[in-house]
Design a protein around this motif. Structure first.
Motif, short mmCIF file in Angstrom:
data_model
loop_
_atom_site.label_atom_id
_atom_site.label_comp_id
_atom_site.label_asym_id
_atom_site.label_seq_id
_atom_site.Cartn_x
_atom_site.Cartn_y
_atom_site.Cartn_z
N VAL A 1 -28.59 2.24 -53.42
CA VAL A 1 -29.77 1.41 -53.14
C VAL A 1 -30.49 1.89 -51.87
CG1 VAL A 1 -28.75 -0.60 -54.27
CG2 VAL A 1 -28.43 -0.27 -51.80
N HIS A 2 -31.71 1.40 -51.72
CA HIS A 2 -32.52 1.78 -50.57
C HIS A 2 -32.70 0.63 -49.59
CE1 HIS A 2 -33.67 4.55 -53.86
NE2 HIS A 2 -33.69 5.45 -52.88
N ILE A 3 -31.99 -0.46 -49.81
CA ILE A 3 -32.07 -1.62 -48.92
C ILE A 3 -30.73 -1.75 -48.19
CG2 ILE A 3 -33.83 -2.87 -50.21
CD1 ILE A 3 -31.63 -4.42 -51.62
N PRO A 4 -30.70 -2.44 -47.04
CA PRO A 4 -29.46 -2.55 -46.27
C PRO A 4 -28.38 -3.33 -47.02
CG PRO A 4 -31.37 -3.18 -44.95
CD PRO A 4 -31.84 -3.08 -46.36
N VAL A 5 -27.13 -2.98 -46.72
CA VAL A 5 -25.97 -3.62 -47.35
C VAL A 5 -25.03 -4.12 -46.26
CG1 VAL A 5 -23.95 -3.26 -48.84
CG2 VAL A 5 -26.13 -2.13 -49.39
N VAL A 6 -24.54 -5.34 -46.44
CA VAL A 6 -23.48 -5.85 -45.58
C VAL A 6 -22.25 -6.11 -46.44
CG1 VAL A 6 -24.99 -6.87 -43.86
CG2 VAL A 6 -24.26 -8.26 -45.79
N ALA A 7 -21.09 -5.88 -45.87
CA ALA A 7 -19.84 -6.19 -46.55
C ALA A 7 -19.37 -7.57 -46.13
CB ALA A 7 -18.78 -5.15 -46.20
N ILE A 8 -18.68 -8.26 -47.04
CA ILE A 8 -18.15 -9.58 -46.74
C ILE A 8 -16.80 -9.75 -47.42
CG2 ILE A 8 -19.32 -10.69 -48.71
CD1 ILE A 8 -19.70 -13.17 -46.88
N GLY A 9 -15.97 -10.60 -46.86
CA GLY A 9 -14.69 -10.92 -47.49
C GLY A 9 -13.50 -10.36 -46.74
N GLY A 10 -12.79 -11.21 -46.03
CA GLY A 10 -11.57 -10.78 -45.36
C GLY A 10 -11.77 -9.82 -44.21
N ILE A 11 -12.96 -9.80 -43.64
CA ILE A 11 -13.25 -8.85 -42.56
C ILE A 11 -12.89 -9.47 -41.22
CG2 ILE A 11 -15.05 -7.54 -41.38
CD1 ILE A 11 -16.53 -7.47 -44.10
N ASP A 12 -12.06 -8.76 -40.48
CA ASP A 12 -11.67 -9.21 -39.13
C ASP A 12 -11.39 -7.97 -38.29
OD1 ASP A 12 -9.13 -8.29 -39.91
OD2 ASP A 12 -8.40 -10.30 -40.38
N ALA A 13 -10.84 -8.17 -37.12
CA ALA A 13 -10.60 -7.05 -36.21
C ALA A 13 -9.66 -6.02 -36.80
CB ALA A 13 -10.05 -7.58 -34.88
N LEU A 14 -8.74 -6.44 -37.67
CA LEU A 14 -7.77 -5.51 -38.25
C LEU A 14 -8.34 -4.74 -39.42
CD1 LEU A 14 -4.53 -7.73 -38.15
CD2 LEU A 14 -5.19 -5.90 -36.57
N THR A 15 -9.15 -5.38 -40.25
CA THR A 15 -9.67 -4.72 -41.45
C THR A 15 -10.97 -3.96 -41.21
OG1 THR A 15 -10.83 -6.74 -42.13
CG2 THR A 15 -8.60 -6.40 -42.99
N LEU A 16 -11.71 -4.34 -40.19
CA LEU A 16 -13.03 -3.74 -39.94
C LEU A 16 -12.99 -2.21 -39.84
CD1 LEU A 16 -16.03 -4.13 -39.43
CD2 LEU A 16 -15.52 -4.67 -37.05
N PRO A 17 -12.01 -1.60 -39.18
CA PRO A 17 -12.02 -0.14 -39.09
C PRO A 17 -11.99 0.57 -40.44
CG PRO A 17 -10.54 -1.06 -37.45
CD PRO A 17 -10.94 -2.19 -38.35
N GLN A 18 -11.48 -0.08 -41.48
CA GLN A 18 -11.42 0.55 -42.81
C GLN A 18 -12.81 0.74 -43.41
OE1 GLN A 18 -8.35 -1.07 -45.50
NE2 GLN A 18 -7.58 -2.24 -43.75
N LEU A 19 -13.81 0.10 -42.86
CA LEU A 19 -15.17 0.20 -43.39
C LEU A 19 -15.98 1.32 -42.76
CD1 LEU A 19 -16.02 -3.62 -43.45
CD2 LEU A 19 -15.28 -2.19 -45.37
N THR A 20 -15.40 2.01 -41.80
CA THR A 20 -16.10 3.11 -41.13
C THR A 20 -16.56 4.15 -42.16
OG1 THR A 20 -14.79 2.80 -39.14
CG2 THR A 20 -15.89 4.93 -39.40
N GLY A 21 -17.80 4.56 -42.04
CA GLY A 21 -18.33 5.58 -42.94
C GLY A 21 -18.80 5.07 -44.28
N SER A 22 -18.88 3.74 -44.44
CA SER A 22 -19.28 3.17 -45.73
C SER A 22 -20.79 3.06 -45.89
CB SER A 22 -18.65 1.78 -45.91
OG SER A 22 -17.24 1.85 -45.93
N GLY A 23 -21.55 3.38 -44.86
CA GLY A 23 -23.01 3.30 -44.96
C GLY A 23 -23.56 1.90 -44.80
#
Length: 209
Positions: free
Chosen positions: A157-179
């Motif tokens: 897609v060409h619009i911004p994306v946010v992730a949601i669901g179970g995101i906290d200080a421990l899981t957030l680093p796994q999203l690095t590089g996801s755009g």
């Protein structure tokens, strides 16, 4: 600020985590910690109470120059002149909302697949919320979205994306590089004893996304 900036740390309310605290106070604590967007999500309030709560949060968010979005209820969003509306796949159709929503107002849409993401973009969505990317107890009917699918959506897609669901200080680093433009969080903020400190910590981590 651009919409992408506004989406950096997106707080979604849930009164289940208030533990006797006032929602407006918890939201202000999150704003003080650096939250950049707020979504008021209420599934069980009567209409009058929902509108009164939305008005209070609209005034609060305006003082911090942070957009307030309403979850699912276009009537409430229009009544309080909210900055935007967020709908899920089982809520109002994005195209219907866009046709009835004032020009310039934000429209966010939940998506779990590339196909639904592209359809939402075509229907006029300004951004997408994708999840649940990690297990979550906040939303019982949340659909699991693999990280590979999340990345595929951000690339499609060409619009911004946010992730949601179970995101906290421990899981957030796994999203690095996801755009991603940012993350939407619920319990990581509102279940925290110190909401402001939790928001500040998440903002620091988001710098590495």
């Amino acid at each position: 600020m651009t919409l992408r900036d506004d989406l950096t740390l997106y707080a979604v309310t849930d009164r289940a985590w208030l533990n006797g605290r006032r929602l407006v106070d918890c939201v202000e604590a999150a704003l003080q910690g650096g939250v950049t967007m707020v979504q008021l999500r209420e599934k069980h309030l009567d209409r009058a109470t929902f509108i009164a709560e939305a008005r209070a949060l609209k005034s609060l968010c305006a003082r911090y120059a942070v957009p307030l979005l309403i979850n699912d209820d276009l009537t409430v969003a229009q009544a309080v002149d909210a900055d935007g509306l967020h709908v899920g796949q089982s809520d109002l159709a994005a195209g219907t909302v866009r046709a009835q929503w004032q020009p310039g107002k934000l429209l966010g849409v939940s998506a779990q697949t590339v196909e639904t993401a592209l359809a939402a973009e075509a229907a006029g969505a300004d951004y997408l919320g994708v999840g649940a990317v990690f297990p979550t107890s906040t939303k019982a009917d949340a659909v699991d979205v693999p990280l590979a699918t999340l990345r595929a959506i951000t690339q499609a897609v060409h619009i911004p994306v946010v992730a949601i669901g179970g995101i906290d200080a421990l899981t957030l680093p796994q999203l690095t590089g996801s755009g991603l433009a940012g993350v939407a969080v619920v319990s990581a903020l509102f279940a925290a004893p110190d909401i402001t400190a939790s928001a500040q910590a998440l903002r620091r981590q988001l710098g590495a996304l």
